[in-house]
Design an enzyme around this catalytic site. Sequence first.
Site, mmCIF file in Angstrom:
data_model
loop_
_atom_site.group_PDB
_atom_site.id
_atom_site.type_symbol
_atom_site.label_atom_id
_atom_site.label_comp_id
_atom_site.label_asym_id
_atom_site.label_seq_id
_atom_site.Cartn_x
_atom_site.Cartn_y
_atom_site.Cartn_z
ATOM 1 N N GLU A 185 0.811 -1.223 0.000
ATOM 2 C CA GLU A 185 0.000 0.000 0.000
ATOM 3 C C GLU A 185 0.841 1.270 0.000
ATOM 4 O O GLU A 185 1.722 1.451 0.837
ATOM 5 C CB GLU A 185 -0.926 0.018 1.227
ATOM 6 C CG GLU A 185 -1.858 1.213 1.279
ATOM 7 C CD GLU A 185 -2.871 1.148 2.411
ATOM 8 O OE1 GLU A 185 -3.674 2.085 2.545
ATOM 9 O OE2 GLU A 185 -2.855 0.157 3.178
ATOM 10 N N LYS A 213 -8.627 -1.099 1.429
ATOM 11 C CA LYS A 213 -9.595 -1.607 2.404
ATOM 12 C C LYS A 213 -10.462 -2.626 1.685
ATOM 13 O O LYS A 213 -11.043 -2.345 0.643
ATOM 14 C CB LYS A 213 -10.483 -0.490 2.981
ATOM 15 C CG LYS A 213 -9.936 0.084 4.264
ATOM 16 C CD LYS A 213 -10.129 -0.881 5.413
ATOM 17 C CE LYS A 213 -9.284 -0.541 6.624
ATOM 18 N NZ LYS A 213 -8.026 -1.260 6.642
#
Length: 434
Positions: free
Chosen positions: A236, A252
């Site tokens: 990420e 997410k």
Amino acid sequence: MEAPALITAPWRDPAEVAAALGEQAWTLAFLSGGDQARWSYVMADPAETLMLAPSDSRPPIAALRALTGRQTPARPGGPPFQGGVAGLMSYELGDRFEPLGLGRHGGWPDLACARYEALLAFDHQTQRVLAIGRDDDAARATLAWLDRPAPTPTGGQIGAMASDDGAAYEAAVAEVTDRIAAGEIFQANIARRWIGRLAQGRSPSDLVRALAAASPAPFAAYLRLEDHAVVSNSPERFIRVTGEEARTEPIKGTAPRGATPDEDRALAQALVASEKDRAENLMIVDLMRNDLSRVCAPGTVKTPELFTIATFANVHHLVSVVTGKLAAGRDALDLMAAAFPPGSITGAPKVQAMKVIAGLEAPRGPFFGAMFMLGSDGSFDSNVLIRTAALVRDGEGWAIEARAGAGIVADSEPLSERLETEAKISALRKALAG
């Protein structure tokens, strides 16, 4: 001042170079891996270092500006990072931007970084290495790093970790869903803890190479301090700034990989269709839009990508993209201070979610903080320290700790969230097992 010097050299695997330098304090590497890999970096022998212990009251942004010094232009056609300040921002650095009285994790500093005036940049697409320095002599000096032999791989077990009580984690998830139902928060990212040791004679750089080979990740990173080390296999990006353009890529929503191609596709498709995972992602997108809006020009914050599938060795993720244009007089450090710690590993509303996390977890230290590069030209890039191991050397070798979390929302099921943390930690545990 002039742009840095760039010298082209033959290809060598950046994880091997990082391992060759890996026992040296202040060796730092960003190891981009996977299908979309472009630039990796290895740096050592910094010109100046900066450590902010919890007791050090210096303002971090001012200290970073002083360490970076005067801006210098980048060499056209070179890599995005051509020297500057790079290092670690621990999660609790956020306590200096939004004071919450957070505890601290052992001997980990809030900030550990250095100014690197020479480095190696590895272009995965063209299979070339660029030696970079403030002048030709400094650039050529880094070429010697390419000749250093990495330790010979010995195979077998690198180390082992055991998890905390799974039942305790499920109880924490249930408590968070109760607090969501009561209206206190909308989402909180709650993590589990694994602890263990490296095998005798093994070092953090062994884990770096094992992860790079078995589970390449786009934002993997390594930092070696004297008796501490961070090994991250992060998928990420936190924040990137190029000129006036800001970008963040929150993750997410998670699904495990399938045992067969058909099962794998079905799991990915189910993740895209999951209302629960899409809602979880959207909450953090809204949070990151708000964080960027604090320092971006009105009307410039956009969401060009929403709910994109990203596939890694052990999991599928939902990834979204938020962009903006910095307001006049604002820079990358202003944005970092406005957005740190990352929304994807805190929750919404962020401050209250951080209070909930502090009541349920031990201090995080490097976990869920960021590794960053602040270029001498004002550029910035950073990851989110998930899929990360923190190592501390003691009289018996290296102790290792890792954490994996899950975003808890109203309809989260404790067992499912626990299994999600186990899927996320699996690549790290497999690498340790050899």
